[in-house]
Design an enzyme around this catalytic site. Structure first.
Site, short mmCIF file in Angstrom:
data_model
loop_
_atom_site.label_atom_id
_atom_site.label_comp_id
_atom_site.label_asym_id
_atom_site.label_seq_id
_atom_site.Cartn_x
_atom_site.Cartn_y
_atom_site.Cartn_z
N GLY A 1 0.84 -1.20 0.00
CA GLY A 1 0.00 0.00 0.00
C GLY A 1 0.87 1.24 0.00
CD GLN A 42 3.35 5.80 2.51
OE1 GLN A 42 2.40 5.29 1.96
NE2 GLN A 42 4.31 5.07 3.07
CB CYS A 71 5.00 2.19 7.32
SG CYS A 71 4.56 3.70 6.44
CG LEU A 72 6.51 0.99 1.27
CD1 LEU A 72 5.86 1.31 -0.07
CD2 LEU A 72 7.68 0.03 1.08
CG HIS A 83 -0.82 1.50 7.36
ND1 HIS A 83 0.11 1.06 8.27
CD2 HIS A 83 -0.12 2.24 6.45
CE1 HIS A 83 1.30 1.51 7.93
NE2 HIS A 83 1.19 2.22 6.81
CD GLU A 84 -1.17 2.55 2.78
OE1 GLU A 84 -0.71 3.70 2.67
OE2 GLU A 84 -0.45 1.55 2.99
CG HIS A 135 0.38 7.01 5.26
ND1 HIS A 135 1.56 7.42 5.86
CD2 HIS A 135 0.50 5.67 5.10
CE1 HIS A 135 2.34 6.36 6.04
NE2 HIS A 135 1.73 5.29 5.59
C1 QAP Z 1 0.87 -0.84 5.07
O1 QAP Z 1 2.99 -1.38 4.28
C2 QAP Z 1 0.41 -2.07 5.76
O2 QAP Z 1 9.81 -1.93 6.48
C3 QAP Z 1 1.69 -1.10 3.84
O3 QAP Z 1 11.69 -2.66 4.71
C4 QAP Z 1 1.19 -2.68 6.72
O4 QAP Z 1 3.65 -1.95 2.24
C5 QAP Z 1 -0.79 -2.61 5.45
C6 QAP Z 1 7.70 -2.47 3.56
C7 QAP Z 1 0.74 -3.83 7.35
C8 QAP Z 1 -1.24 -3.74 6.07
C9 QAP Z 1 -0.48 -4.35 7.03
C10 QAP Z 1 8.11 -2.15 4.84
C11 QAP Z 1 8.67 -2.85 2.65
C12 QAP Z 1 6.30 -2.37 3.13
C13 QAP Z 1 9.43 -2.23 5.21
C14 QAP Z 1 3.94 -1.78 3.39
C15 QAP Z 1 10.40 -2.61 4.29
C16 QAP Z 1 10.01 -2.91 3.00
C17 QAP Z 1 5.30 -1.94 3.91
CO CO Z 2 2.51 3.39 5.61
#
Ligand code: QAP
Ligand code: CO
Length: 168
Positions: A46, A51, A92-93, A134-135, A138
């Site tokens: 996401g 972001q 989270c990215l 979560h999104e 943001h």
């Molecule tokens: C949000 O998160 C989310 O630390 C999206 O090193 C999180 O895409 C939605 C990511 C949990 C539902 C459940 C994070 C990639 C990606 C990192 C992400 C990383 C590389 C996170």
């Molecule tokens: Co995030």
């Protein structure tokens, strides 16, 4: 299509509240395409426009196994359908390398518009329900680290600040 740089915590620009989309035009279409490309390249599920420092109410999500089903949400909101919560180890990215348990309502009715401006609804549970909440956070300037203890948040902040200094 173009990759856009992703802001990282504690960048204060991540605290900006995004504005509703009013123009469903070619620029919006390009933004969503760039966001999908940026999300896949970063191996995320996401990404919110906030972001990439674009403060419009736009999200892209792909919770599919094959990573071939991107979904676009413009001006998204949700109603809670089930007060029961579920815990999930969120990442989270914008907070790379850190994961913490967050508790959120387990079932929500998502209301949004597509890139053409047509309204749609999705009854969501599981990972999609977590991801949309979560999104949308943001878009309101909130991050998952706001739900954990200040001690844990401050530790993450100093580790990321140190990493940013080293890569600058
Ligand atoms: C949000 O998160 C989310 O630390 C999206 O090193 C999180 O895409 C939605 C990511 C949990 C539902 C459940 C994070 C990639 C990606 C990192 C992400 C990383 C590389 C996170
Ligand atoms: Co995030």
């Amino acid at each position: 299509m173009a990759l856009r740089p992703i802001l990282e915590f504690p960048d204060p620009r991540l605290r900006t509240v995004a504005k509703p989309v009013t123009a469903f035009d070619a620029e919006l279409k390009t933004l969503t395409e760039d966001m999908i490309e940026t999300m896949y390249e970063a191996e995320g599920i996401g990404l919110a426009a906030s972001q990439i420092d674009v403060h419009k109410r736009v999200l892209v999500i792909d919770v599919s196994e094959e990573k071939d089903s991107p979904q676009v949400f413009i001006n998204p909101t949700f109603d809670i359908l089930d007060q029961e919560t579920q815990d999930y180890d969120e990442g989270c990215l914008s907070v790379p390398g850190f994961y913490e348990t967050v508790s959120r309502p387990r079932r929500v009715l998502i209301k949004a518009q597509n890139v053409e401006g047509d309204a749609f609804e999705i009854d969501a549970d599981g990972i999609l329900a977590i991801c949309i909440q979560h999104e949308i956070d943001h878009l309101d300037g909130k991050l998952f680290v706001d739900y954990i203890s200040k001690l844990k948040r401050d530790r993450i902040r100093s580790k990321l600040e140190k990493a940013h200094r080293k890569s600058a």
